[in-house]
Design a protein around this motif. Structure first.
Motif, PDB file in Angstrom:
ATOM      1  N   GLY A   7      48.816  76.183  65.415  1.00  0.00           N
ATOM      2  CA  GLY A   7      48.780  75.615  64.068  1.00  0.00           C
ATOM      3  C   GLY A   7      47.584  74.711  63.899  1.00  0.00           C
ATOM      4  N   TRP A   8      47.495  74.086  62.735  1.00  0.00           N
ATOM      5  CA  TRP A   8      46.382  73.153  62.468  1.00  0.00           C
ATOM      6  C   TRP A   8      46.883  71.778  62.065  1.00  0.00           C
ATOM      7  CZ3 TRP A   8      47.139  71.373  57.639  1.00  0.00           C
ATOM      8  CH2 TRP A   8      47.775  72.205  56.712  1.00  0.00           C
ATOM      9  N   GLY A   9      48.148  71.674  61.676  1.00  0.00           N
ATOM     10  CA  GLY A   9      48.593  70.408  61.086  1.00  0.00           C
ATOM     11  C   GLY A   9      49.815  69.831  61.756  1.00  0.00           C
ATOM     12  N   GLU A  10      50.032  68.545  61.471  1.00  0.00           N
ATOM     13  CA  GLU A  10      51.174  67.830  62.046  1.00  0.00           C
ATOM     14  C   GLU A  10      52.285  67.748  61.005  1.00  0.00           C
ATOM     15  OE1 GLU A  10      49.191  64.134  63.092  1.00  0.00           O
ATOM     16  OE2 GLU A  10      48.667  64.951  65.057  1.00  0.00           O
ATOM     17  N   PHE A  11      53.508  67.813  61.429  1.00  0.00           N
ATOM     18  CA  PHE A  11      54.642  67.772  60.486  1.00  0.00           C
ATOM     19  C   PHE A  11      55.907  67.385  61.238  1.00  0.00           C
ATOM     20  CE2 PHE A  11      53.980  72.001  62.157  1.00  0.00           C
ATOM     21  CZ  PHE A  11      55.253  72.387  62.560  1.00  0.00           C
ATOM     22  N   HIS A  57      43.998  78.034  62.582  1.00  0.00           N
ATOM     23  CA  HIS A  57      44.737  77.302  63.612  1.00  0.00           C
ATOM     24  C   HIS A  57      43.784  76.753  64.673  1.00  0.00           C
ATOM     25  CE1 HIS A  57      48.853  79.383  62.749  1.00  0.00           C
ATOM     26  NE2 HIS A  57      48.282  78.902  61.668  1.00  0.00           N
ATOM     27  N   HIS A 107      57.776  73.541  59.912  1.00  0.00           N
ATOM     28  CA  HIS A 107      57.222  73.505  58.544  1.00  0.00           C
ATOM     29  C   HIS A 107      57.412  74.886  57.918  1.00  0.00           C
ATOM     30  CE1 HIS A 107      54.119  73.176  55.435  1.00  0.00           C
ATOM     31  NE2 HIS A 107      54.259  71.868  55.583  1.00  0.00           N
ATOM     32  N   ASP A 147      55.534  76.630  56.293  1.00  0.00           N
ATOM     33  CA  ASP A 147      54.353  77.492  56.464  1.00  0.00           C
ATOM     34  C   ASP A 147      54.647  78.600  57.475  1.00  0.00           C
ATOM     35  OD1 ASP A 147      52.690  76.020  54.905  1.00  0.00           O
ATOM     36  OD2 ASP A 147      51.387  75.280  56.526  1.00  0.00           O
ATOM     37  N   TYR A 148      55.499  78.280  58.459  1.00  0.00           N
ATOM     38  CA  TYR A 148      55.722  79.221  59.561  1.00  0.00           C
ATOM     39  C   TYR A 148      56.730  80.286  59.176  1.00  0.00           C
ATOM     40  CZ  TYR A 148      52.986  76.382  62.632  1.00  0.00           C
ATOM     41  OH  TYR A 148      51.933  75.726  63.201  1.00  0.00           O
TER      42      TYR A 148
HETATM   43  C1  SLL Z   1      49.585  68.386  56.566  1.00  0.00           C
HETATM   44  N1  SLL Z   1      51.844  67.865  55.957  1.00  0.00           N
HETATM   45  O1  SLL Z   1      49.164  68.542  55.420  1.00  0.00           O
HETATM   46  C2  SLL Z   1      51.063  68.605  56.832  1.00  0.00           C
HETATM   47  C3  SLL Z   1      51.384  70.048  56.788  1.00  0.00           C
HETATM   48  C4  SLL Z   1      51.380  72.158  58.024  1.00  0.00           C
HETATM   49  C5  SLL Z   1      50.957  72.759  59.290  1.00  0.00           C
HETATM   50  C6  SLL Z   1      51.090  70.687  58.064  1.00  0.00           C
HETATM   51  C7  SLL Z   1      49.912  76.324  59.926  1.00  0.00           C
HETATM   52  C8  SLL Z   1      51.132  77.149  59.873  1.00  0.00           C
HETATM   53  C9  SLL Z   1      50.844  78.623  59.617  1.00  0.00           C
HETATM   54  C10 SLL Z   1      50.163  74.862  60.150  1.00  0.00           C
HETATM   55  O2  SLL Z   1      49.794  74.303  61.148  1.00  0.00           O
HETATM   56  N2  SLL Z   1      50.787  74.161  59.189  1.00  0.00           N
HETATM   57  O3  SLL Z   1      49.679  78.959  59.387  1.00  0.00           O
HETATM   58  O4  SLL Z   1      51.802  79.378  59.633  1.00  0.00           O
HETATM   59  O5  SLL Z   1      48.865  68.053  57.491  1.00  0.00           O
END
Ligand code: SLL
Length: 213
Positions: free
Chosen positions: A82-86, A33, A61, A63-64
């Motif tokens: 987190g690390w990504g956008e959704f 993250h 997302h 992932d959470y």
């Molecule tokens: C992407 N379509 O590939 C997006 C997905 C998912 C973001 C982003 C981590 C969550 C976790 C997180 O930031 N997921 O570790 O629980 O960019």
């Protein structure tokens, strides 16, 4: 469906804002993250929405963990790292069960657009203006919608530049995560000790078996 006589004819609008702010974390976390973000649904003019909103359901997302978050009190917001956008889905439930739920979607922004102010860290902020529209609401709903006692002039600067709060939250978050990982490390160290002593016992047994054989 109640009859028209319990309702007030007309269209009533509530200005709202939904979106997110985000700050880069001082360092990348072991889980990858990189940012702390808050996604929110709020009134445009600082009016308490909980007068007529029962809850806001945020869909994160998958992932959470527990990716569906129900927020039943103001502020209607969810903070995570987190690390990504959704896409974050928001569903608005009203106290008046005769009112249909409203919904909107926000694409979380982590890296842009950036807002800066001299001497502070940059903050990412992306938000949308929208209106909740109520057509022929029930009388009770109408009264809540037209009660403007709490309405204040719009002041986006207050939301844009609440840096001390954002920075304090970030520090708190990092401190909690550090404590959590210290805890995990000591648990793992304990487990390694247990495994090592089991291995030693097994080795002992094997040696005995070898001697007997
Ligand atoms: C992407 N379509 O590939 C997006 C997905 C998912 C973001 C982003 C981590 C969550 C976790 C997180 O930031 N997921 O570790 O629980 O960019």
């Amino acid at each position: 469906m109640s009859s028209m006589k319990d309702r007030v004819e007309g269209e009533f609008r509530k200005p709202v804002v939904y979106g997110n702010r985000a700050v880069p974390l001082p360092e990348k976390l072991p889980n990858g993250h990189t940012h702390r973000w808050t996604v929110y649904f709020r009134s445009f003019n600082d009016e308490p929405l909980s007068k007529f909103i029962k809850k806001v359901q945020f869909k994160l997302h998958q992932d959470y963990e527990n990716s569906t978050r129900n927020v039943e009190q103001e502020p209607f917001e969810v903070t995570e790292t987190g690390w990504g956008e959704f896409h974050v889905g928001m569903r608005i439930y009203f106290h008046d069960s005769q009112e249909r739920q409203a919904s909107c979607t926000h694409y979380l922004a982590l890296r842009a657009p950036e807002v800066t102010r001299e001497g502070t860290v940059p903050v990412i902020m992306k938000e949308n203006y929208d209106e909740l529209v109520f057509i022929n609401p029930t009388r009770k709903m109408y009264e809540l919608l037209t009660d403007t006692n709490d309405v204040k002039p719009h002041d986006s600067a207050r939301w844009f530049f609440d840096y001390p709060k954002i920075i304090a939250e970030n520090q708190q978050r990092m401190a909690n995560l550090a404590k959590q990982s210290d805890q995990e490390v000591s648990e793992l160290t304990e487990s390694i000790k247990v495994i090592a002593s089991k291995c030693a016992a097994i080795r002992e047994k094997l040696k005995e078996a070898d001697l007997k054989g």
